[in-house]
Design a protein around this motif. Structure first.
Motif, mmCIF file in Angstrom:
data_model
loop_
_atom_site.group_PDB
_atom_site.id
_atom_site.type_symbol
_atom_site.label_atom_id
_atom_site.label_comp_id
_atom_site.label_asym_id
_atom_site.label_seq_id
_atom_site.Cartn_x
_atom_site.Cartn_y
_atom_site.Cartn_z
ATOM 1 N N GLU A 24 0.886 -1.211 -0.165
ATOM 2 C CA GLU A 24 -0.003 0.124 -0.153
ATOM 3 C C GLU A 24 0.688 1.071 0.136
ATOM 4 N N TYR A 25 0.771 2.009 -1.019
ATOM 5 C CA TYR A 25 1.558 3.168 -1.105
ATOM 6 C C TYR A 25 0.785 4.217 -0.160
ATOM 7 N N THR A 26 1.417 4.940 0.868
ATOM 8 C CA THR A 26 0.652 5.755 1.406
ATOM 9 C C THR A 26 1.076 7.226 1.165
ATOM 10 N N ASN A 27 2.082 7.334 0.250
ATOM 11 C CA ASN A 27 2.364 8.369 0.048
ATOM 12 C C ASN A 27 3.334 8.500 -1.387
ATOM 13 N N ARG A 28 3.612 9.460 -2.232
ATOM 14 C CA ARG A 28 4.439 9.393 -3.273
ATOM 15 C C ARG A 28 5.812 8.923 -3.432
ATOM 16 N N VAL A 29 6.125 8.110 -4.229
ATOM 17 C CA VAL A 29 7.483 7.373 -4.118
ATOM 18 C C VAL A 29 8.540 8.399 -4.501
ATOM 19 N N VAL A 30 9.634 8.380 -3.777
ATOM 20 C CA VAL A 30 10.658 9.508 -3.970
ATOM 21 C C VAL A 30 11.400 9.455 -5.298
ATOM 22 N N ASN A 31 11.930 8.091 -5.433
ATOM 23 C CA ASN A 31 12.920 8.056 -6.693
ATOM 24 C C ASN A 31 12.867 6.665 -6.979
ATOM 25 N N HIS A 32 13.458 6.089 -7.856
ATOM 26 C CA HIS A 32 13.708 4.908 -8.280
ATOM 27 C C HIS A 32 14.213 4.036 -7.403
ATOM 28 N N GLU A 33 15.515 4.454 -6.349
ATOM 29 C CA GLU A 33 16.199 3.807 -5.463
ATOM 30 C C GLU A 33 15.288 3.273 -4.575
ATOM 31 N N GLN A 34 14.357 4.288 -3.889
ATOM 32 C CA GLN A 34 13.220 4.077 -3.093
ATOM 33 C C GLN A 34 12.207 3.079 -3.495
ATOM 34 N N PHE A 35 11.929 3.320 -4.791
ATOM 35 C CA PHE A 35 11.036 2.253 -5.419
ATOM 36 C C PHE A 35 11.662 0.893 -5.303
ATOM 37 N N VAL A 36 12.728 0.722 -5.446
ATOM 38 C CA VAL A 36 13.430 -0.631 -5.623
ATOM 39 C C VAL A 36 13.638 -1.022 -4.050
ATOM 40 N N VAL A 37 13.835 -0.539 -3.082
ATOM 41 C CA VAL A 37 13.764 -0.890 -1.545
ATOM 42 C C VAL A 37 12.453 -1.402 -1.269
ATOM 43 N N ILE A 38 11.334 -0.502 -1.539
ATOM 44 C CA ILE A 38 10.014 -0.900 -1.259
ATOM 45 C C ILE A 38 9.785 -2.116 -1.792
ATOM 46 N N ASN A 39 10.051 -2.491 -2.992
ATOM 47 C CA ASN A 39 9.520 -3.632 -3.871
ATOM 48 C C ASN A 39 10.367 -4.809 -3.612
ATOM 49 N N THR A 40 11.588 -4.713 -3.198
ATOM 50 C CA THR A 40 12.394 -5.815 -2.744
ATOM 51 C C THR A 40 11.802 -6.285 -1.603
ATOM 52 N N ALA A 41 11.820 -5.087 -0.409
ATOM 53 C CA ALA A 41 11.020 -5.738 0.877
ATOM 54 C C ALA A 41 9.768 -6.532 0.498
ATOM 55 N N LEU A 42 8.979 -5.973 -0.551
ATOM 56 C CA LEU A 42 7.510 -6.714 -0.917
ATOM 57 C C LEU A 42 8.041 -8.227 -1.242
ATOM 58 N N LEU A 43 8.914 -8.292 -2.219
ATOM 59 C CA LEU A 43 9.187 -9.747 -2.614
ATOM 60 C C LEU A 43 9.847 -10.587 -1.549
ATOM 61 N N GLU A 44 10.476 -10.142 -0.627
ATOM 62 C CA GLU A 44 11.074 -10.957 0.323
ATOM 63 C C GLU A 44 9.754 -11.451 1.517
ATOM 64 N N ALA A 45 8.954 -10.506 1.586
ATOM 65 C CA ALA A 45 7.854 -10.654 2.239
ATOM 66 C C ALA A 45 6.768 -11.753 1.601
ATOM 67 N N TYR A 46 6.729 -11.570 0.403
ATOM 68 C CA TYR A 46 5.849 -12.561 -0.509
ATOM 69 C C TYR A 46 6.426 -14.005 -0.124
ATOM 70 N N LYS A 47 7.678 -13.962 -0.464
ATOM 71 C CA LYS A 47 8.348 -15.400 -0.403
ATOM 72 C C LYS A 47 8.107 -15.942 1.062
ATOM 73 N N LYS A 48 8.432 -15.342 1.820
ATOM 74 C CA LYS A 48 8.503 -15.507 3.321
ATOM 75 C C LYS A 48 6.856 -16.174 3.837
ATOM 76 N N GLN A 49 6.009 -15.348 3.474
ATOM 77 C CA GLN A 49 4.539 -15.583 3.786
ATOM 78 C C GLN A 49 3.936 -16.979 2.939
ATOM 79 N N ARG A 50 4.863 -16.971 1.789
ATOM 80 C CA ARG A 50 4.102 -17.980 0.970
ATOM 81 C C ARG A 50 2.796 -17.673 0.250
ATOM 82 N N ALA A 51 2.702 -16.422 -0.012
ATOM 83 C CA ALA A 51 1.517 -15.939 -0.535
ATOM 84 C C ALA A 51 1.332 -16.289 -1.971
ATOM 85 N N THR A 52 0.304 -16.306 -2.274
ATOM 86 C CA THR A 52 -0.064 -16.565 -3.822
ATOM 87 C C THR A 52 -0.954 -15.145 -4.376
#
Length: 138
Positions: A24-52
């Motif tokens: 959930e984006y709660t505010n505007r993304v600052v730059n590409h680097e921040q975008f990658v940090v957010i989405n890398t965290a998402l990917l790790e959480a997705y795998k850890k949770q074993r979500a589909t």
């Protein structure tokens, strides 16, 4: 709700009522680097949770670069598919009709995502209630 990540622009959590990982984006993304940090965290959480199921609530995301859109198609979406052993994930975008740039970015990602895996698709919703009903049905 189990929260995995939060910064000034986004939070990532597992919504057990929907059976879905939510970015959930709660505010505007600052730059590409921040975008990658957010989405890398998402990917790790997705795998850890074993979500589909995955929801990208991009209503407040703002403008993201072509580079960030490419990163989603080249890295994030294939990463979501990889750990599912041949199953396709359910990927949903929640959009705000008035946020033109987020909608354009979401549509670009949706159009380019068809080559990721067989039967892979990104489904878009403007109405949260309809999105939730859909997620409960799949």
């Amino acid at each position: 709700m189990h929260q995995f990540f939060e910064n000034q622009s986004a939070k990532i959590y597992y919504d057990s009522n929907l059976g879905a990982m939510v970015l959930e984006y709660t505010n505007r993304v600052v730059n590409h680097e921040q975008f990658v940090v957010i989405n890398t965290a998402l990917l790790e959480a997705y795998k850890k949770q074993r979500a589909t199921k995955f929801v990208a609530d991009i209503r407040k995301m703002g403008v993201i670069s072509i580079e960030s859109q490419k990163w989603v198609v080249d890295i994030l979406l294939p990463g979501l598919v990889k750990h599912l052993n041949g199953k396709s994930p359910v990927v949903v975008q929640l959009l705000d009709e008035s946020e033109v740039f987020a909608r354009i970015a979401g549509n670009n990602i949706k159009q380019k995502s068809v080559d990721i895996a067989k039967d892979f698709q990104v489904i878009q919703f403007i109405d949260r209630t309809k999105m939730e009903a859909y997620l409960r049905s799949v």
